[in-house]
Design a protein around this motif. Sequence first.
Motif, mmCIF file in Angstrom:
data_model
loop_
_atom_site.group_PDB
_atom_site.id
_atom_site.type_symbol
_atom_site.label_atom_id
_atom_site.label_comp_id
_atom_site.label_asym_id
_atom_site.label_seq_id
_atom_site.Cartn_x
_atom_site.Cartn_y
_atom_site.Cartn_z
ATOM 1 N N GLN A 25 52.167 97.692 48.318
ATOM 2 C CA GLN A 25 50.821 96.887 47.768
ATOM 3 C C GLN A 25 49.908 98.338 46.942
ATOM 4 O O GLN A 25 49.334 98.190 46.278
ATOM 5 C CB GLN A 25 50.039 96.110 48.734
ATOM 6 C CG GLN A 25 48.834 95.469 48.170
ATOM 7 C CD GLN A 25 48.204 94.621 49.254
ATOM 8 O OE1 GLN A 25 48.572 94.549 50.322
ATOM 9 N NE2 GLN A 25 47.301 93.677 48.729
ATOM 10 N N LEU A 26 50.010 99.323 48.066
ATOM 11 C CA LEU A 26 48.998 100.483 47.760
ATOM 12 C C LEU A 26 49.565 101.009 46.451
ATOM 13 O O LEU A 26 48.822 101.445 45.514
ATOM 14 C CB LEU A 26 49.060 101.170 48.868
ATOM 15 C CG LEU A 26 48.090 102.523 48.695
ATOM 16 C CD1 LEU A 26 46.708 102.248 48.631
ATOM 17 C CD2 LEU A 26 48.496 103.509 49.880
ATOM 18 N N THR A 27 51.020 101.069 46.600
ATOM 19 C CA THR A 27 51.573 101.984 45.345
ATOM 20 C C THR A 27 51.242 100.924 44.017
ATOM 21 O O THR A 27 50.761 101.485 42.916
ATOM 22 C CB THR A 27 53.032 101.767 45.619
ATOM 23 O OG1 THR A 27 53.179 102.873 46.723
ATOM 24 C CG2 THR A 27 53.703 102.720 44.205
ATOM 25 N N TYR A 28 51.435 99.774 43.928
ATOM 26 C CA TYR A 28 51.133 98.828 43.097
ATOM 27 C C TYR A 28 49.643 99.007 42.492
ATOM 28 O O TYR A 28 49.439 98.920 41.195
ATOM 29 C CB TYR A 28 51.350 97.510 43.138
ATOM 30 C CG TYR A 28 51.423 96.591 41.973
ATOM 31 C CD1 TYR A 28 52.701 96.556 41.225
ATOM 32 C CD2 TYR A 28 50.428 95.804 41.631
ATOM 33 C CE1 TYR A 28 52.571 95.810 40.005
ATOM 34 C CE2 TYR A 28 50.660 94.837 40.701
ATOM 35 C CZ TYR A 28 51.580 94.846 39.741
ATOM 36 O OH TYR A 28 51.706 94.225 38.748
ATOM 37 N N LYS A 29 48.838 98.675 43.390
ATOM 38 C CA LYS A 29 47.339 98.895 42.979
ATOM 39 C C LYS A 29 47.018 100.622 42.359
ATOM 40 O O LYS A 29 46.309 100.547 41.451
ATOM 41 C CB LYS A 29 46.146 99.008 44.064
ATOM 42 C CG LYS A 29 46.329 97.359 44.849
ATOM 43 C CD LYS A 29 45.406 97.246 45.952
ATOM 44 C CE LYS A 29 45.278 95.938 46.416
ATOM 45 N NZ LYS A 29 44.445 95.703 47.596
ATOM 46 N N LEU A 30 47.482 101.644 42.871
ATOM 47 C CA LEU A 30 47.472 102.750 42.132
ATOM 48 C C LEU A 30 48.153 102.798 40.989
ATOM 49 O O LEU A 30 47.359 103.232 39.923
ATOM 50 C CB LEU A 30 48.045 103.917 43.087
ATOM 51 C CG LEU A 30 48.016 105.257 42.561
ATOM 52 C CD1 LEU A 30 46.489 105.822 42.668
ATOM 53 C CD2 LEU A 30 49.178 106.287 43.544
ATOM 54 N N LEU A 31 49.260 102.240 40.446
ATOM 55 C CA LEU A 31 49.978 102.232 39.368
ATOM 56 C C LEU A 31 48.897 101.200 38.253
ATOM 57 O O LEU A 31 48.935 101.618 37.205
ATOM 58 C CB LEU A 31 51.125 101.699 39.375
ATOM 59 C CG LEU A 31 52.298 102.844 39.929
ATOM 60 C CD1 LEU A 31 53.635 101.976 39.866
ATOM 61 C CD2 LEU A 31 52.478 103.699 39.020
ATOM 62 N N THR A 32 48.483 100.265 39.038
ATOM 63 C CA THR A 32 47.589 99.261 38.058
ATOM 64 C C THR A 32 46.393 100.155 37.625
ATOM 65 O O THR A 32 45.821 100.194 36.169
ATOM 66 C CB THR A 32 47.155 98.054 38.869
ATOM 67 O OG1 THR A 32 48.034 97.369 39.257
ATOM 68 C CG2 THR A 32 46.184 97.308 38.082
ATOM 69 N N PHE A 33 45.589 101.070 38.421
ATOM 70 C CA PHE A 33 44.586 101.907 38.033
ATOM 71 C C PHE A 33 44.931 102.733 37.088
ATOM 72 O O PHE A 33 44.223 103.195 36.344
ATOM 73 C CB PHE A 33 44.059 102.422 39.229
ATOM 74 C CG PHE A 33 42.837 103.346 39.139
ATOM 75 C CD1 PHE A 33 41.547 102.782 38.770
ATOM 76 C CD2 PHE A 33 42.985 104.755 39.448
ATOM 77 C CE1 PHE A 33 40.594 103.613 38.724
ATOM 78 C CE2 PHE A 33 41.611 105.464 39.079
ATOM 79 C CZ PHE A 33 40.482 104.862 38.929
#
Length: 108
Positions: A37-45
């Motif tokens: 989830q943290l990786t996905y949020k970072l990639l979204t950013f």
Amino acid sequence: MINNRNFWGDGKINTGSIIIGAVVMVVAFVLLLSLAQLTYKLLTFIAAPLLIAAAIIDHKVILGYVNWVIGIGKRNIILGIVVAVLSLVLYPLTISILFGRAFLTWRF
């Protein structure tokens, strides 16, 4: 001297070990999901700058991907719609893969 002891402890079940193992497994699963989830949020950013960088480095990668999706849609309309929708829903992953391909094919 031969040791004939059974690996499972002569048929006795150690419930304490089973409970501890299950708890460790659940904690590890929760940690892995939190990391994802943290990786996905970072990639979204960082998706928009990655898309711009991929277009600057090699715009043919992006055009090739779009043509690939269109080609799938021409062969099988349902699969084309599914691929297009998944590409839009999972856009951080799609853009990061496109950036990786553009970066790896980039000649200095």
